[in-house]
Scaffold this motif. Structure first.
Motif, short mmCIF file in Angstrom:
data_model
loop_
_atom_site.label_atom_id
_atom_site.label_comp_id
_atom_site.label_asym_id
_atom_site.label_seq_id
_atom_site.Cartn_x
_atom_site.Cartn_y
_atom_site.Cartn_z
N MET A 1 0.80 -1.20 0.00
CA MET A 1 0.00 0.00 0.00
C MET A 1 0.84 1.26 0.00
O MET A 1 0.40 2.30 -0.39
CB MET A 1 -0.93 0.01 1.20
CG MET A 1 -1.84 -1.20 1.25
SD MET A 1 -2.81 -1.24 2.76
CE MET A 1 -3.37 -2.90 2.72
N ARG A 3 3.57 1.77 -1.71
CA ARG A 3 4.40 1.95 -2.90
C ARG A 3 4.17 3.29 -3.56
O ARG A 3 5.11 3.99 -3.95
CB ARG A 3 4.14 0.83 -3.91
CG ARG A 3 4.96 0.98 -5.17
CD ARG A 3 4.66 -0.08 -6.18
NE ARG A 3 4.88 -1.40 -5.66
CZ ARG A 3 4.67 -2.50 -6.37
NH1 ARG A 3 4.22 -2.42 -7.58
NH2 ARG A 3 4.88 -3.68 -5.86
N LEU A 4 2.92 3.71 -3.75
CA LEU A 4 2.63 4.91 -4.50
C LEU A 4 3.28 6.12 -3.87
O LEU A 4 3.89 6.95 -4.55
CB LEU A 4 1.11 5.11 -4.57
CG LEU A 4 0.61 6.20 -5.51
CD1 LEU A 4 1.01 5.89 -6.94
CD2 LEU A 4 -0.90 6.34 -5.40
N GLU A 150 1.61 -4.58 -1.69
CA GLU A 150 0.76 -3.68 -0.93
C GLU A 150 -0.42 -4.37 -0.27
O GLU A 150 -1.00 -3.86 0.66
CB GLU A 150 0.23 -2.56 -1.85
CG GLU A 150 1.25 -1.51 -2.18
CD GLU A 150 2.21 -1.94 -3.27
OE1 GLU A 150 2.00 -3.01 -3.85
OE2 GLU A 150 3.17 -1.21 -3.53
N GLU A 197 -1.50 -3.84 -12.04
CA GLU A 197 -0.57 -2.73 -12.14
C GLU A 197 0.88 -3.18 -12.28
O GLU A 197 1.72 -2.43 -12.79
CB GLU A 197 -0.68 -1.82 -10.90
CG GLU A 197 -2.05 -1.17 -10.73
CD GLU A 197 -3.07 -2.08 -10.02
OE1 GLU A 197 -2.73 -3.26 -9.74
OE2 GLU A 197 -4.18 -1.61 -9.75
N ASP A 271 -5.99 -1.12 0.59
CA ASP A 271 -4.92 -0.77 -0.35
C ASP A 271 -5.45 0.03 -1.53
O ASP A 271 -4.79 0.96 -2.01
CB ASP A 271 -4.20 -2.02 -0.83
CG ASP A 271 -5.14 -3.04 -1.44
OD1 ASP A 271 -6.16 -3.37 -0.82
OD2 ASP A 271 -4.85 -3.53 -2.55
N ASN A 275 -4.16 3.84 -1.89
CA ASN A 275 -3.29 4.07 -3.05
C ASN A 275 -3.96 4.91 -4.12
O ASN A 275 -3.26 5.55 -4.92
CB ASN A 275 -2.87 2.73 -3.65
CG ASN A 275 -1.64 2.17 -2.98
OD1 ASN A 275 -1.00 2.83 -2.16
ND2 ASN A 275 -1.30 0.94 -3.31
N HIS A 276 -5.27 4.91 -4.17
CA HIS A 276 -5.98 5.62 -5.24
C HIS A 276 -6.94 6.67 -4.68
O HIS A 276 -7.97 6.96 -5.29
CB HIS A 276 -6.75 4.62 -6.10
CG HIS A 276 -5.87 3.56 -6.71
ND1 HIS A 276 -5.04 3.81 -7.77
CD2 HIS A 276 -5.69 2.25 -6.38
CE1 HIS A 276 -4.38 2.69 -8.09
NE2 HIS A 276 -4.76 1.74 -7.26
N ASP A 316 1.07 0.69 6.58
CA ASP A 316 -0.25 0.85 5.98
C ASP A 316 -1.06 1.92 6.71
O ASP A 316 -1.80 2.69 6.10
CB ASP A 316 -1.00 -0.47 5.98
CG ASP A 316 -0.41 -1.46 4.98
OD1 ASP A 316 0.34 -1.02 4.11
OD2 ASP A 316 -0.72 -2.65 5.08
N SER A 319 0.13 5.09 5.48
CA SER A 319 -0.36 5.32 4.12
C SER A 319 -1.78 5.88 4.15
O SER A 319 -2.15 6.70 3.31
CB SER A 319 -0.33 4.02 3.32
OG SER A 319 0.99 3.59 3.12
N THR A 367 7.89 6.19 4.62
CA THR A 367 6.47 6.52 4.52
C THR A 367 6.12 7.67 5.45
O THR A 367 5.40 8.61 5.07
CB THR A 367 5.61 5.29 4.88
OG1 THR A 367 6.08 4.16 4.15
CG2 THR A 367 4.15 5.52 4.52
#
Length: 536
Positions: A1, A3-4, A150, A197, A271, A275-276, A316, A319, A367
């Protein structure tokens, strides 16, 4: 999670945290009373308890598949690296879980270290790019599922168990779904959790080319039966996150809100939500929409719950706070609210204090540093990174983050200093090319008139590239292409470097003579800085 966020933070990272068998640097004793767990090399039993087979050549991988056929087991391929924060997250949260360790007894576990000789060529073979990626293949080499790092550790174990039970290639499952044929609950789960992805980003993707992905996700989300609510919701969220021109109707918006209002559903889809966050917010709460404030409020409340959910990993949870910051800053003039800033400072201090495992710190600290920077506390971000340089087994990653921070605040000299030190301290052939390409890009952006320094940096990268095997495959090839693209931009924006480019081309031509001709590698080397290519 995470990574972005980490992609944006570290100037050296290239794609999706798009890692190596470099010797680990033993961390210095921590300042806190808690003992820091020093990471061990991944392949050792002390590190994971998993009997990884280290592979970096076709022969070694073929031997693993021969063993798999002999034992009637699938192959679990792990593509990773020492420095990669999400990879270290896997080591701290998944590879040390007893249920996962037991599950790996049913696989032939193979570790592809991106910095071992030959690994990048294998990366091209298996269409793996972003670190980390887990791929489950049957003994014949057909891909059954692929997972990024993630996804929650327990979910990874569950999905791998499903794939093991079904033994069906994911391509066949996808074809059945798109043809309208019925799928089992487990097959819908596999499609929902498949890591689209991290499939190769070109038309040679293992399962689905990226250009087809948005439409395919919408198709799958619509076809998933109501009885498979969890899988359907995940496909629904991924489809909207990938939408190019989203226009949700009231029903779709209410479905999204239902996920946000349910702590259980938010936890399962964490996640995707984290992430989005920006993409989903723009889809379901577009500017000027009368429901915007209510949707964003519900979204923030959901993310706040995730940020405080102790069943999630520490990275996480951080995140989730990053996603809260992204929502708060959707409107350009809007700053992070004081209450959120207070939550962030408390969370950073607590997670920094609690995280004593060396692997986990490599995931958590970057992070948290990104969280602080994005929240407007850049000095605190710098302080956190510097305090952990001596404790990190891959300090060059943190140095890249310091360079990124300095560049953002307009301190070019400091950004260049950290960028150069990060490159010089980086370890592993593929990693050094990646960090070298990032340093060249930083030089061209911040000091375009310093021709001698740029030429020297490019020459160092080129010499390192041709001295290693398979430098023109996968990540290494993309790093070298980034150097070429950077130089093309340099020539266009600040003309007058013809002599330097001529010297670099002459040097490269001589170096390329040592590159093997196989697979067009020597030609790729010679064409890298061609004037025609630069002009195009």
């Amino acid at each position: 999670m995470l990574r972005l966020a980490l992609l944006v933070l570290a100037t050296a990272t290239l794609a999706a945290c798009e890692r190596p068998a470099a010797p680990a640097v033993a961390p210095a004793p921590p300042a806190s009373a808690a003992a820091l767990v020093v990471p061990a090399p991944l392949g050792t039993p002390a590190a994971t308890g998993i009997a990884w087979l280290a592979a970096s050549t076709d022969a070694e991988v073929d031997a693993a598949f021969a063993q798999a056929r002999e034992q009637g087991k699938p192959v679990l391929l792990y593509w990773g690296a020492e420095w990669c924060p999400p990879c270290n997250q896997l080591k701290a949260t998944l590879f040390n879980r007893q249920d996962f360790i037991e599950r790996t007894r049913a696989f032939v576990p193979v570790y592809l270290d991106g910095d071992r000789p030959g690994a990048q060529k294998l990366g091209a073979r298996f269409k793996v790019r972003g670190y980390p990626t887990l791929v489950l293949l049957n003994p014949a080499g057909q891909e059954m599922t692929r997972l990024p790092g993630e996804v929650d550790a327990q979910q990874i174990t569950q999905v791998l168990t499903l794939a093991l039970a079904m033994q069906r290639p994911v391509k066949a499952v996808l074809a059945d779904a798109r043809a309208g044929r019925p799928l089992s609950a487990g097959e819908w789960q596999l499609l929902a959790f498949y890591s689209w992805e991290t499939d190769a980003g070109d038309e040679q993707a293992q399962v689905l080319p990226p250009k087809q992905l948005p439409a395919a996700l919408r198709e799958l989300a619509a076809a998933c039966p109501p009885a498979q609510a969890e899988a359907g919701t995940r496909l629904f969220l991924k489809a909207w996150a990938a939408a190019e021109a989203p226009r949700p109707d009231a029903k779709a918006r209410e479905r999204f809100l239902a996920v946000l209002r349910s702590a259980e559903a938010s936890r399962v889809q964490m996640d995707v939500l984290a992430n989005h966050a920006e993409a989903l917010a723009k889809a379901f709460a577009p500017a000027g929409d009368k429901s915007r404030a209510a949707v964003l409020e519900a979204f923030d409340a959901s993310l706040a719950g995730l940020a405080n959910d102790v069943t999630l990993s520490r990275a996480d949870r951080a995140s989730a706070s990053i996603a809260r910051v992204q929502l708060a800053r959707l409107d350009a003039a809007k700053r992070v609210p004081p209450a959120l800033m207070s939550d962030i400072r408390e969370q950073v201090a607590r997670l920094d204090r609690e995280t004593t495992d060396g692997y986990e710190r490599q995931a958590v600290i970057p992070t948290l540093a990104y969280l602080l920077r994005e929240a407007g506390a850049a000095p605190d971000s710098d302080a956190l990174l510097k305090a952990n340089l001596a404790r990190s087994h891959s300090p060059y990653y943190l140095m890249s983050s310091l360079a990124s921070n300095a560049k953002k605040r307009g301190d070019s000299a400091e950004a260049l200093r950290w960028s150069q030190e990060a490159y010089q301290r980086s370890e592993g052939p593929a990693t050094r090319l990646q960090w070298g390409a990032a340093h060249v890009a930083t030089l061209v952006e911040l000091a375009p008139q310093d021709e001698a320094r740029i030429e020297a940096a490019v020459l160092q990268v080129l010499r390192e590239a041709v001295a290693q095997p398979h430098a023109f495959y996968e990540r290494s090839a993309r790093s070298l292409q980034r150097v070429a693209d950077t130089l093309a931009t340099w020539q266009k924006k600040t003309p007058g470097h013809a002599d330097a480019m001529a010297r670099l081309r002459s040097e490269l031509d001589a170096l390329c003579a040592a590159v093997p001709e196989a697979d067009g590698q020597r030609d790729a080397c010679r064409n890298l800085l061609s004037p025609k290519k630069a002009s195009a």
